[in-house]
Scaffold this motif. Structure first.
Motif: not given
Length: 565
Positions: A473-489, A547-556
């Motif tokens: 997916n062209g990213a360190y996806g887990t860390i990107r997920m945390h970024q969007e949660r803590e520092y969106p955008g 994420a398999a939980s259903g989370a999306t980047i835009s949603g986070l």
């Protein structure tokens, strides 16, 4: 470098060391060769019953040894050289430690006369490895090699299994020892029966419980433990959850299997554990991932009774308040539980209910993604045999398999509970060599793959029969997920510019394919399963479906911005 020439009719210390390993049933050694243990490399051809697997980086060596120990219950054996070799291998030692898996790492060391001078590549290995293994030592006296090797096996397999590290000074290895000096006998795991009084107390607690739940899998779990615990749990209707990445601890077809704990679990399972009045942990350490940060169950778990069953007394009461502790082998406990009279227990309906909730959670629903990873996993379930071994490292990509794959075989899951990246490919190589007739799949994210993907060269060299799925997916996806949660955008340091993984696989001699849709993935998998040898599927996915939980980047991002506002 010390003189390699022997001058009497004895045998070398290195030859004695290899002889000791053979007596302990060592069948395979993983290594990157080094000048500090040339004498061992020279002695190994005299023991053709020991396969030598030459790897490409010491991290891969240690991961393979850790995986091999996981599959066999005997220590996986690795040899690396001093300094950078040992420090590269330390990641696998840490995995074996946190995963409670038996392993022995031998490290070629500087000569004894050079120690303490910060010589070439010198490290104080007992000090360096001590905090991340069960025992770390240096063998300075060649006459004690039989003692040290036997002790290493005993330490690695007994109690809470784990890694042992032994440093081998290079001058010690070339010394002669008397030909009469023999290895110690084969070391087996000590059987630890469950205390009958404690078993009686446990069954009394179960009889009094209204909503019990078990959390299983971990130290010393084996096929016997799986067989008997499943019998016990089915008989009384006990809901059974598996600890993080221990999903092969019970058959997914078991009518009381409730799913897995860890990252992204079924919310209904978390609630079941929260509401349980009796929690029975069997083999699990109840670590951070399994317990959702020591919250489910809580450390003091008010209103809940915690029974902890573990083979190591030091784990009992170490973190959690424990109401009843049983120190015993997992298989001995499970067999006792299966055979114990339970006349006072009315079977629970909750086991069947929990299993139905898991089935609903683990059944894919249609998604809008061009490549729907849930559907891809479901297709793999249909295409591959029941005894397939799934190997993965760390990253959100693994969650799709944790949620939707059925881990039917034992061993059937090789995955680091400590969350180390780069584990999947080396583990798959070890699995393919250990079980050449079984299907083996390495699942890796793009960042994860590039940490140890070079071990595909090892796979090719030894004719390993495995499939590699690279989820890109062209990213360190887990860390990107945390970024969007803590520092969106505010994205930083997580984007990856990747190679063409299909071409890279081909360069290693693999049949390979690049796919960008679910249909293309299914077609590539169908072709791959009819081939042998090394096969690689490069699966290009959309980062939006994080994420398999259903989370999306835009949603986070939207939720984080709404919370901030």
């Amino acid at each position: 470098m010390p003189d390699q020439t022997r001058t009497d009719t004895g045998k070398s210390a290195a030859a004695l060391l290899v002889e000791c390993l053979a007596i302990q049933g060592c069948e395979r050694i993983f290594t990157v060769p080094g000048e500090s243990f040339l004498a061992v490399l020279d002695a190994l051809p005299e023991r053709p019953e020991i396969d030598v697997v030459t790897c490409r980086q010491e991290g891969g060596v240690a991961y393979m040894a850790c995986a091999d120990g996981t599959m066999t219950g005997r220590p996986g054996v690795a040899f690396v050289t001093r300094g950078p070799g040992a420090t590269n291998a330390s990641i696998g030692v840490h995995v074996a430690h946190q995963d409670s898996q038996p392993m022995i790492l031998f490290v070629g060391d500087v000569a004894r006369g050079m120690q303490g001078r910060e010589g070439f590549q010198e490290v104080d290995f007992p000090a360096f490895f001590g905090p991340i293994c069960k025992w770390a030592a240096r063998i300075d006296d060649p006459a004690r090699i039989p003692e040290y090797v036997a002790r290493a096996y005993a330490v690695a397999i007994n109690g809470r299994p784990g890694p042992v590290v032994l440093a081998l000074p290079e001058d010690m290895l070339v010394e002669d020892v008397p030909s009469t000096l023999e290895p110690r006998p084969f070391v087996d795991r000590v059987a630890q029966a469950a205390c009958p009084d404690a078993m009686q107390a446990l069954f009394g607690l179960i009889a009094d419980a209204a909503s019990p739940v078990a959390i299983i899998g971990g130290a010393g779990w084996n096929a016997k433990a799986r067989h008997y615990f499943q019998q016990f749990a089915e008989r009384i209707g006990l809901p059974v959850a598996t600890a993080f990445r221990r999903q092969d601890a019970i058959s997914p077809a078991c009518p009381v299997y409730a799913g897995n704990l860890g990252y992204g679990p079924n919310p209904k399972l978390l609630e079941r554990v929260r509401q349980a009045d009796l929690v029975i942990a069997v083999g699990a350490r109840l670590g951070e991932a399994t317990t959702d940060g020591y919250e489910v169950p809580a450390l003091e778990h008010p209103g809940q009774i915690l029974v902890h069953i573990h083979p190591d007394p030091e784990e009992l009461g170490r973190v959690y308040r424990t109401d009843l502790a049983l120190c015993c082998s997992m298989d001995e406990f499970a067999e006792s539980a299966a055979l114990w009279a339970d006349d006072g227990i009315i079977p629970f309906d909750a086991g069947g209910e929990a299993h139905r909730e898991w089935l609903e959670w683990a059944t894919p629903a249609p998604a809008d993604a061009a490549m729907d990873l849930a559907a891809c996993v479901a297709a793999m379930r249909e295409a591959l045999p029941d005894d397939t071994i799934i190997c993965n490292g760390a990253g959100n990509f693994a969650g799709w398999w944790h949620r939707y794959w059925r881990y039917k075989a034992f061993p059937g899951q090789l995955a680091p509970t400590c969350g180390a990246m780069g584990y999947g490919v080396p583990a798959a190589v070890a699995a393919s060599l250990r079980f050449p007739d079984r299907a083996v799949v390495a699942v890796a994210g793009d960042g994860d793959f590039l940490m140890n993907g070079q071990e595909l060269a090892t796979a090719a060299q030894y004719g390993a029969n495995l499939i590699v799925v690279v989820v890109d997916n062209g990213a360190y996806g887990t860390i990107r997920m945390h970024q969007e949660r803590e520092y969106p955008g505010r994205v930083s340091a997580t984007a990856l510019a990747n190679p063409d993984f299909a071409m890279l696989g081909a360069a290693y001699g693999a049949w390979s394919a690049k796919v960008e849709t679910t249909a293309e993935f299914i077609a590539a998998l169908e072709e791959a399963k009819h081939r042998k040898g090394l096969r690689l599927i490069h699966a290009k996915t959309d980062l939006e479906w994080i994420a398999a939980s259903g989370a999306t980047i835009s949603g986070l991002r939207a939720r984080a911005n709404a919370t901030a506002a």
